[in-house]
Design an enzyme around this catalytic site. Structure first.
Site, PDB file in Angstrom:
ATOM      1  N   LYS A  28     -21.495 115.898   8.291  1.00 30.82           N
ATOM      2  CA  LYS A  28     -21.611 114.717   7.435  1.00 30.82           C
ATOM      3  C   LYS A  28     -22.398 115.064   6.167  1.00 30.82           C
ATOM      4  O   LYS A  28     -21.984 114.731   5.057  1.00 30.82           O
ATOM      5  CB  LYS A  28     -22.319 113.609   8.220  1.00 30.82           C
ATOM      6  CG  LYS A  28     -22.228 112.267   7.557  1.00 30.82           C
ATOM      7  CD  LYS A  28     -23.018 111.216   8.326  1.00 30.82           C
ATOM      8  CE  LYS A  28     -22.394 110.933   9.683  1.00 30.82           C
ATOM      9  NZ  LYS A  28     -23.272 110.105  10.528  1.00 30.82           N
ATOM     10  N   ARG A  99     -29.283 108.923   9.039  1.00 28.13           N
ATOM     11  CA  ARG A  99     -28.135 109.184   9.911  1.00 28.13           C
ATOM     12  C   ARG A  99     -28.163 110.598  10.454  1.00 28.13           C
ATOM     13  O   ARG A  99     -28.538 111.533   9.758  1.00 28.13           O
ATOM     14  CB  ARG A  99     -26.825 109.027   9.125  1.00 28.13           C
ATOM     15  CG  ARG A  99     -26.565 107.635   8.625  1.00 28.13           C
ATOM     16  CD  ARG A  99     -25.460 107.655   7.563  1.00 28.13           C
ATOM     17  NE  ARG A  99     -25.279 106.325   7.008  1.00 28.13           N
ATOM     18  CZ  ARG A  99     -24.388 105.442   7.466  1.00 28.13           C
ATOM     19  NH1 ARG A  99     -23.592 105.748   8.456  1.00 28.13           N
ATOM     20  NH2 ARG A  99     -24.300 104.259   6.912  1.00 28.13           N
ATOM     21  N   GLY A 108     -20.707 108.799  17.672  1.00 32.03           N
ATOM     22  CA  GLY A 108     -21.537 107.859  18.436  1.00 32.03           C
ATOM     23  C   GLY A 108     -22.527 108.507  19.384  1.00 32.03           C
ATOM     24  O   GLY A 108     -23.202 107.810  20.129  1.00 32.03           O
ATOM     25  N   MET A 110     -25.169 110.485  18.665  1.00 31.05           N
ATOM     26  CA  MET A 110     -26.569 110.540  18.237  1.00 31.05           C
ATOM     27  C   MET A 110     -26.895 109.287  17.427  1.00 31.05           C
ATOM     28  O   MET A 110     -26.064 108.422  17.275  1.00 31.05           O
ATOM     29  CB  MET A 110     -26.806 111.813  17.455  1.00 31.05           C
ATOM     30  CG  MET A 110     -26.809 113.025  18.369  1.00 31.05           C
ATOM     31  SD  MET A 110     -26.919 114.536  17.444  1.00 31.05           S
ATOM     32  CE  MET A 110     -25.514 114.471  16.418  1.00 31.05           C
ATOM     33  N   ARG A 345     -14.858 113.212   6.980  1.00 31.38           N
ATOM     34  CA  ARG A 345     -14.801 114.386   7.861  1.00 31.38           C
ATOM     35  C   ARG A 345     -13.337 114.592   8.211  1.00 31.38           C
ATOM     36  O   ARG A 345     -12.522 113.677   8.021  1.00 31.38           O
ATOM     37  CB  ARG A 345     -15.630 114.158   9.123  1.00 31.38           C
ATOM     38  CG  ARG A 345     -15.161 112.962   9.900  1.00 31.38           C
ATOM     39  CD  ARG A 345     -16.051 112.653  11.067  1.00 31.38           C
ATOM     40  NE  ARG A 345     -15.643 111.372  11.633  1.00 31.38           N
ATOM     41  CZ  ARG A 345     -16.426 110.563  12.319  1.00 31.38           C
ATOM     42  NH1 ARG A 345     -17.677 110.892  12.523  1.00 31.38           N
ATOM     43  NH2 ARG A 345     -15.983 109.452  12.815  1.00 31.38           N
ATOM     44  N   HIS A 462     -15.190 102.304  19.046  1.00 31.32           N
ATOM     45  CA  HIS A 462     -15.657 103.433  19.852  1.00 31.32           C
ATOM     46  C   HIS A 462     -14.618 103.824  20.892  1.00 31.32           C
ATOM     47  O   HIS A 462     -14.252 104.998  21.038  1.00 31.32           O
ATOM     48  CB  HIS A 462     -16.981 103.052  20.523  1.00 31.32           C
ATOM     49  CG  HIS A 462     -17.498 104.092  21.447  1.00 31.32           C
ATOM     50  ND1 HIS A 462     -17.283 104.017  22.807  1.00 31.32           N
ATOM     51  CD2 HIS A 462     -18.176 105.228  21.224  1.00 31.32           C
ATOM     52  CE1 HIS A 462     -17.836 105.067  23.374  1.00 31.32           C
ATOM     53  NE2 HIS A 462     -18.395 105.816  22.436  1.00 31.32           N
ATOM     54  N   ARG A 568       7.894 132.839  42.237  1.00 35.63           N
ATOM     55  CA  ARG A 568       7.234 133.129  43.515  1.00 35.63           C
ATOM     56  C   ARG A 568       8.207 132.771  44.636  1.00 35.63           C
ATOM     57  O   ARG A 568       8.433 131.584  44.897  1.00 35.63           O
ATOM     58  CB  ARG A 568       5.960 132.307  43.667  1.00 35.63           C
ATOM     59  CG  ARG A 568       4.837 132.693  42.707  1.00 35.63           C
ATOM     60  CD  ARG A 568       3.687 131.711  42.884  1.00 35.63           C
ATOM     61  NE  ARG A 568       2.426 132.198  42.374  1.00 35.63           N
ATOM     62  CZ  ARG A 568       1.860 131.787  41.237  1.00 35.63           C
ATOM     63  NH1 ARG A 568       2.482 130.904  40.477  1.00 35.63           N
ATOM     64  NH2 ARG A 568       0.686 132.260  40.866  1.00 35.63           N
ATOM     65  N   ARG A 624       9.542 137.868  42.222  1.00 37.54           N
ATOM     66  CA  ARG A 624       8.552 138.605  43.005  1.00 37.54           C
ATOM     67  C   ARG A 624       8.909 138.533  44.485  1.00 37.54           C
ATOM     68  O   ARG A 624       9.194 137.448  45.000  1.00 37.54           O
ATOM     69  CB  ARG A 624       7.170 138.007  42.775  1.00 37.54           C
ATOM     70  CG  ARG A 624       6.089 138.814  43.441  1.00 37.54           C
ATOM     71  CD  ARG A 624       4.737 138.237  43.160  1.00 37.54           C
ATOM     72  NE  ARG A 624       4.526 137.002  43.891  1.00 37.54           N
ATOM     73  CZ  ARG A 624       3.428 136.254  43.740  1.00 37.54           C
ATOM     74  NH1 ARG A 624       2.498 136.608  42.882  1.00 37.54           N
ATOM     75  NH2 ARG A 624       3.282 135.147  44.431  1.00 37.54           N
ATOM     76  N   GLU A 795      -2.720 143.658  40.522  1.00 36.86           N
ATOM     77  CA  GLU A 795      -3.625 142.578  40.925  1.00 36.86           C
ATOM     78  C   GLU A 795      -4.675 143.043  41.925  1.00 36.86           C
ATOM     79  O   GLU A 795      -5.434 142.235  42.454  1.00 36.86           O
ATOM     80  CB  GLU A 795      -2.844 141.382  41.470  1.00 36.86           C
ATOM     81  CG  GLU A 795      -1.881 141.706  42.581  1.00 36.86           C
ATOM     82  CD  GLU A 795      -1.034 140.495  43.008  1.00 36.86           C
ATOM     83  OE1 GLU A 795      -1.377 139.353  42.677  1.00 36.86           O
ATOM     84  OE2 GLU A 795      -0.030 140.729  43.702  1.00 36.86           O
ATOM     85  N   SER A 814       2.789 143.678  35.627  1.00 41.17           N
ATOM     86  CA  SER A 814       2.522 142.256  35.422  1.00 41.17           C
ATOM     87  C   SER A 814       1.157 141.958  36.049  1.00 41.17           C
ATOM     88  O   SER A 814       0.992 142.058  37.265  1.00 41.17           O
ATOM     89  CB  SER A 814       3.638 141.472  36.107  1.00 41.17           C
ATOM     90  OG  SER A 814       3.393 140.111  36.053  1.00 41.17           O
ATOM     91  N   GLY A 816      -1.597 140.206  37.742  1.00 37.47           N
ATOM     92  CA  GLY A 816      -1.834 139.000  38.554  1.00 37.47           C
ATOM     93  C   GLY A 816      -3.332 138.730  38.504  1.00 37.47           C
ATOM     94  O   GLY A 816      -4.093 139.147  39.379  1.00 37.47           O
ATOM     95  N   ASN A 818      -5.087 136.184  38.953  1.00 37.78           N
ATOM     96  CA  ASN A 818      -5.733 135.343  39.972  1.00 37.78           C
ATOM     97  C   ASN A 818      -6.331 136.257  41.037  1.00 37.78           C
ATOM     98  O   ASN A 818      -7.515 136.169  41.370  1.00 37.78           O
ATOM     99  CB  ASN A 818      -4.736 134.389  40.628  1.00 37.78           C
ATOM    100  CG  ASN A 818      -4.049 133.490  39.620  1.00 37.78           C
ATOM    101  OD1 ASN A 818      -4.603 133.226  38.562  1.00 37.78           O
ATOM    102  ND2 ASN A 818      -2.857 133.036  39.941  1.00 37.78           N
ATOM    103  N   ASP A 819      -5.494 137.135  41.558  1.00 39.12           N
ATOM    104  CA  ASP A 819      -5.999 138.060  42.579  1.00 39.12           C
ATOM    105  C   ASP A 819      -6.925 139.112  41.977  1.00 39.12           C
ATOM    106  O   ASP A 819      -7.905 139.514  42.601  1.00 39.12           O
ATOM    107  CB  ASP A 819      -4.830 138.747  43.291  1.00 39.12           C
ATOM    108  CG  ASP A 819      -4.289 137.872  44.413  1.00 39.12           C
ATOM    109  OD1 ASP A 819      -5.103 137.422  45.238  1.00 39.12           O
ATOM    110  OD2 ASP A 819      -3.078 137.625  44.451  1.00 39.12           O
ATOM    111  N   CYS A 882       0.672 137.147  34.486  1.00 41.31           N
ATOM    112  CA  CYS A 882       1.295 135.955  35.078  1.00 41.31           C
ATOM    113  C   CYS A 882       0.308 135.139  35.912  1.00 41.31           C
ATOM    114  O   CYS A 882       0.689 134.183  36.568  1.00 41.31           O
ATOM    115  CB  CYS A 882       2.522 136.321  35.897  1.00 41.31           C
ATOM    116  SG  CYS A 882       2.140 137.335  37.327  1.00 41.31           S
ATOM    117  N   TYR A 902       3.731 140.218  26.823  1.00 43.65           N
ATOM    118  CA  TYR A 902       4.023 138.809  27.066  1.00 43.65           C
ATOM    119  C   TYR A 902       2.958 138.161  27.932  1.00 43.65           C
ATOM    120  O   TYR A 902       2.177 138.847  28.600  1.00 43.65           O
ATOM    121  CB  TYR A 902       5.402 138.640  27.731  1.00 43.65           C
ATOM    122  CG  TYR A 902       5.444 139.098  29.172  1.00 43.65           C
ATOM    123  CD1 TYR A 902       5.172 138.212  30.222  1.00 43.65           C
ATOM    124  CD2 TYR A 902       5.754 140.413  29.493  1.00 43.65           C
ATOM    125  CE1 TYR A 902       5.198 138.635  31.538  1.00 43.65           C
ATOM    126  CE2 TYR A 902       5.784 140.849  30.799  1.00 43.65           C
ATOM    127  CZ  TYR A 902       5.501 139.956  31.829  1.00 43.65           C
ATOM    128  OH  TYR A 902       5.509 140.375  33.118  1.00 43.65           O
TER     129      TYR A 902
END
Ligand code: PEP
Ligand code: MG
Length: 924
Positions: A28, A99, A108, A110, A345, A462, A568, A624, A795, A814, A816, A818-819, A882, A902
């Site tokens: 601001k 302000r 809103g 502060m 803003r 608000h 999968r 897979r 993975e 590829s 993996g 997650n694993d 992936c 990719y």
């Protein structure tokens, strides 16, 4: 003097502050400086820096930095000169607003104080200046309440109570019905409230007021609301640290019918339409619009009510946009026919509006394509996939409000934020937060709700602003609804709804319905298509999808995926018709039995793959081979035990009934009784019960035999394929035959076979040997070879470490993640997020959840090594990701940097990933 002893400059006038330095001056403040410097009509003022705020917060006992007060005094002197008024001058008083404003806008969150400088004496001056005692007392009572609340911690309710009492006494329904005398009484009562609550008289010295106000605004940076907001929106200190304080000469929008106050957007923030948008209230102060206390008028009306000002606003809009080259959200005040711009803003808009304005601002020559892409946070696009009400479904709305934030949502009505949090967040229910109006302290209720409904306030209230920022549907100002918070009930005409009743709101039309209305998936707008087309040209990474069914695949295509990076196959087995065959395959006692089940699965899988190939043609489809531990398909051990128990009891009862029937036969010899007893014996066939027991026992034996202490690290993935080669062989055959069928039909396809959980090249070689021999057979039978690629998931940690060796047997990698995240941290992906990870995040031990945001430092390092080593063996090896991280913008940026080809993610994340891939390339 060395550098450390040079006093920091803590205060900048609007004429001297650097408009680009938002970190130091807050958004601001920087904009007020910039607006002043480009010649807009901004009331004179100055900014106290965020550095001063941090120094203040860090100082023991919270003291203002040395020299600050003196600098403020000097700047106040300058303000006095510019305005010709005096701070504390009883004849001609200068009033200011104080302000907050940090580098990132936190609407809103502060505190702000208006009309500072008033006391009993200067009030007389104000009356003299304005010749308007009513206005002056109104300003005074507003100041006492705001200052009391913000700077002295006096609860609003104490003031509200007094205010209501005076209103009642004066028989006034609305605030405007109060006379100057009434407001004088309100002011006196308010002064008493403050004195009683704080034990001290209200500070009357203007400089004392200013000092207290500055400290209060600084402190609000660490207030709960602001801290929660920063946490939720991940506003870290590198993005915004501390709040600046803007001290600005007051201008009044409540000086009569030639005065007004309003909020404008240079374009429509709900639709993106290239037209000035906003609301205003005649004879009102800024907070009346923002707080939604009175329902404002739409901007179009200004053309009629104040045509000259409407013209000036149109000019202001053009100046703001051509200077900032971004949609602006600005506040203005008209004081006796004179237009002032109080702040501007970058406008917070929903995704649809962001996309449309990006495309149109580029087409208008205002911004480049790159800027058009970079101004949109990729995650925002997910909003464009939000559901809307099914247009075919006819329903009567019970109320109509303002369409404040688009999208449709249903949920049970709740009437306060705490309850919303309880039911929505803690109990996982869908809730709609229904309020008369919302306040910043309701923020936790917003987070927990599907949508927001208010009975008062406008599109810039608000509720509307916050909901839009969050991408949640909001209907505001539905005045036909009377909310009774105490009774937890709302009345709409003849009907009502209570807490727990389901309602639906449509933030696109502003309509409210009782009950649940069906919704439909949204469509891509043409502008989104254009924008994502630009994104694809700019990016290096391709975006594929994780999709297991033809429907998923179609959705992925619609969203612009250029192939399937992960199908999968285990998900295909979870169908009610398939599961019994899969179970048969698993519990088979002999290879023949297993083969019989696999023979039934083969045609089903072949069709699965053919359908996927057809939908995605000519794009790649990466299938897979089976991954999870096979016991996941089997019934639960404890459930089986319970059922067996019941069957044993039944067998017992059956035997008892036979004994009973025999004994009764001895007592009664009649034919009728004999026949009844025979029916009793036949009621349950003991052989059937025994048979059921035998089957359950076999299943239980199998389940126990397959039990693993650590299944995620157990018999899964390629390990399963090697112990039961016939399972992988069936899948490989189904893939290659489906591919051969497609080739025969002239459908262009790119099949890819991917092996999960690989840790050594020998595993790949073994599976590849199945592939080669089945391929040979298929080739013979169909009379032509099938083109396919063979690759591996990366993975497990050893796969990364042996990437150069795996690349000898794989056409592609590829990741993996997650694993790989599980393996790298040794955190169970099943349990960590519910157990200790939240604590790790809260306490700052880990900054992010590594299952959501790729851990670049650890997992990422392994990935980089694997890419480097894999490419040493096979420079053209195709590499992608992936895991869930493939749809996460920051993780995508890392993938770009690490040289991946990719990313693959779920279909609804594809648009996000496409834009994130472009951002990664443009930032590189
Ligand atoms: C992974 O581990 O990242 C992955 C994509 O496989 P899944 O989640 O199916 O184990
Ligand atoms: Mg995995």
């Amino acid at each position: 003097m060395d550098a450390s002893t040079v006093a920091k400059k803590h205060v900048f006038s609007f004429e001297e502050g650097d408009g680009k330095n938002k970190k130091l001056l807050g958004g601001k403040g920087a904009n007020l400086c910039e607006m002043t410097q480009i010649g807009l009509n901004v009331p004179p003022g100055f900014v106290i820096t965020t550095e001063a705020c941090l120094d203040y917060l860090a100082s023991p006992g919270r003291a203002l930095p040395a020299g600050l007060i003196e600098a403020v005094q000097a700047h106040m002197k300058a303000l006095e000169q510019k305005t010709g008024k005096g701070f504390g001058d009883p004849e001609n008083p200068l009033l200011v607003s104080v302000r907050s404003g940090s580098a990132i806008s936190m609407p809103g969150m502060m505190d702000t104080i208006l009309n500072l400088g008033l006391n009993r004496e200067t009030l007389q001056g104000l009356i003299h200046q304005t010749d308007d005692p009513r206005f002056s007392y109104d300003a005074y009572r507003r100041f006492i309440q705001l200052f009391g609340k913000v700077a002295l911690g006096v609860p609003d309710e104490l003031f509200d109570k007094q205010f209501e009492e005076v209103k009642k006494k004066a028989h006034a329904k609305e605030d405007v019905g109060l006379s100057a005398d009434d407001l004088e009484e309100v002011s006196e009562r308010f002064l008493k409230v403050v004195e009683e609550h704080t034990g001290k008289p209200f500070p009357k010295e203007p400089f004392d007021q200013l000092e207290i106000a500055i400290k209060a605004v600084f402190s609000s940076w660490m207030g709960r609301r602001a801290v929660d907001y920063r946490k939720q929106f991940r506003i870290t200190p590198d993005k915004a640290n501390g709040t600046a304080v803007n001290v600005v000469t007051m201008v009044f929008g409540n000086r009569g019918n030639d005065s007004a106050t309003g909020v404008g957007f240079t374009r429509n923030p709900g639709t993106g339409e290239n037209k000035l948008y906003g609301e205003y209230l005649v004879n009102a102060q800024g907070e009346d619009v923002v707080a939604g206390i009175r329902t404002p008028k739409p901007m179009d009306r200004l053309d009629v009510e104040m045509p000259q000002i409407a013209k000036e606003l149109a000019e202001l809009r053009d100046k703001l946009e051509s200077h900032y080259r971004e949609v602006q959200d600005f506040e203005f005040t008209i004081e006796r026919g004179q237009l002032y711009c109080l702040q501007t803003r970058n406008g917070k808009m929903n995704a649809q509006a962001m996309v449309r304005t990006s495309v149109e601002m580029h087409n208008d020559g205002l911004i480049s394509k790159e800027e058009a892409l970079l101004r949109i946070e990729p995650d925002l696009l997910e909003q464009m996939l939000f559901p809307r009400l099914d247009p075919k479904f006819k329903a009567e709305a019970v109320a109509q409000g303002l369409p404040a934030s688009p999208g449709a949502a249903h949920g049970i009505a709740v009437f306060d934020a705490d309850r919303a949090e309880q039911l929505g967040k803690d109990m996982g229910q869908k809730v709609i937060l229904v309020r008369e109006e919302t306040k910043p302290e309701d923020i936790h209720g917003f987070f927990a709700s599907q949508g927001i409904l208010t009975s008062r306030g406008g599109k810039t209230s608000h509720a509307a602003v916050v909901a839009r920022g969050m991408g949640k549907p909001c209907v505001a100002g539905a005045e036909g609804i009377a909310v009774d918070v105490a009774r937890r009930e709302a009345y709409v005409g003849e009907t009502s709804f209570r807490e727990g009743d389901v309602i639906t709101i449509d933030g696109t039309s502003g309509k409210v319905y009782l009950g649940q209305i069906p919704t439909v998936e949204p469509d891509f707008t043409p502008e989104l298509g254009t924008l994502l087309g630009w994104a694809d040209t700019a990016s290096k990474l391709k975006v594929m999808a994780n999709a297991d069914t033809p429907d998923d695949a179609r959705r992925a295509l619609k969203y612009g995926a250029v192939g399937i990076g992960l199908a999968r196959t285990e998900r295909m087995f979870n169908d009610v018709e398939r599961l019994p065959i899969v179970i048969e395959m698993i519990v088979a006692e002999t290879p023949e039995q297993r083969q019989a089940a696999l023979d039934r699965l083969l045609p089903l899988q072949r069709k699965d793959f053919r359908d996927l190939f057809e939908v995605m043609s000519p794009n790649p489809v990466t299938i897979r081979l089976l991954d999870p531990p096979i016991h996941e398909f089997l019934p639960d051990e404890h459930q089986l035990e319970r059922e067996l128990n019941e069957l044993h009891q039944l067998a017992e009862t059956t035997r008892g009934m036979a004994v009973l029937a025999g004994a009764m036969g001895l007592l009664h010899a009649s034919d009728k009784v004999r026949s009844d007893l025979d029916s009793m014996r036949r009621l349950v066939d003991p052989a059937m019960v025994e048979d059921a027991i035998a089957k359950k026992e076999t299943m239980l034996r199998k389940v126990r035999a397959l039990h693993e202490t650590n299944p995620m690290l157990g018999h899964r993935g390629v390990r399963l394929g090697i112990s039961f080669p016939e399972i992988y062989q069936m899948q490989i055959r189904a893939i290659l035959e489906a591919a051969a069928d497609c080739a025969k039909m002239g459908i262009e396809i790119q099949p890819q076979i991917k092996v999960p959980q690989v840790c050594t090249k020998q595993e790949l070689i073994r599976v590849k040997s199945f592939v080669d021999s089945i391929h040979e057979e298929v080739k013979q039978r169909y009379g032509h070879p099938v083109n396919f690629k063979f690759g591996t998931m990366i993975e497990v940690v050893r796969a990364c470490m042996r990437a150069e060796s795996l690349a000898e047997a794989a056409d592609f990698f590829s990741f993996g993640t997650n694993d790989l995240t599980q393996a790298t941290f040794s955190f169970s992906r099943e349990d960590a997020e519910n157990k200790f990870l939240p604590l790790y995040n809260q306490s700052g031990i880990l900054q992010d959840n590594p299952f959501e945001v790729l851990d670049v430092k650890g997992v990422g390092k392994l990935m980089k090594l694997a890419v480097e080593w894999g490419k040493q063996t096979r420079p053209d090896i195709h590499v992608g990701i992936c895991g869930e991280h493939g749809g996460h913008p920051a993780s995508i940026a890392f993938c770009h940097e690490a040289g991946l080809d990719y990313v693959s993610c779920s279909a609804p994340r594809v648009p996000v990933a496409r834009l994130a891939a472009a951002h990664a390339a443009l930032h590189a």
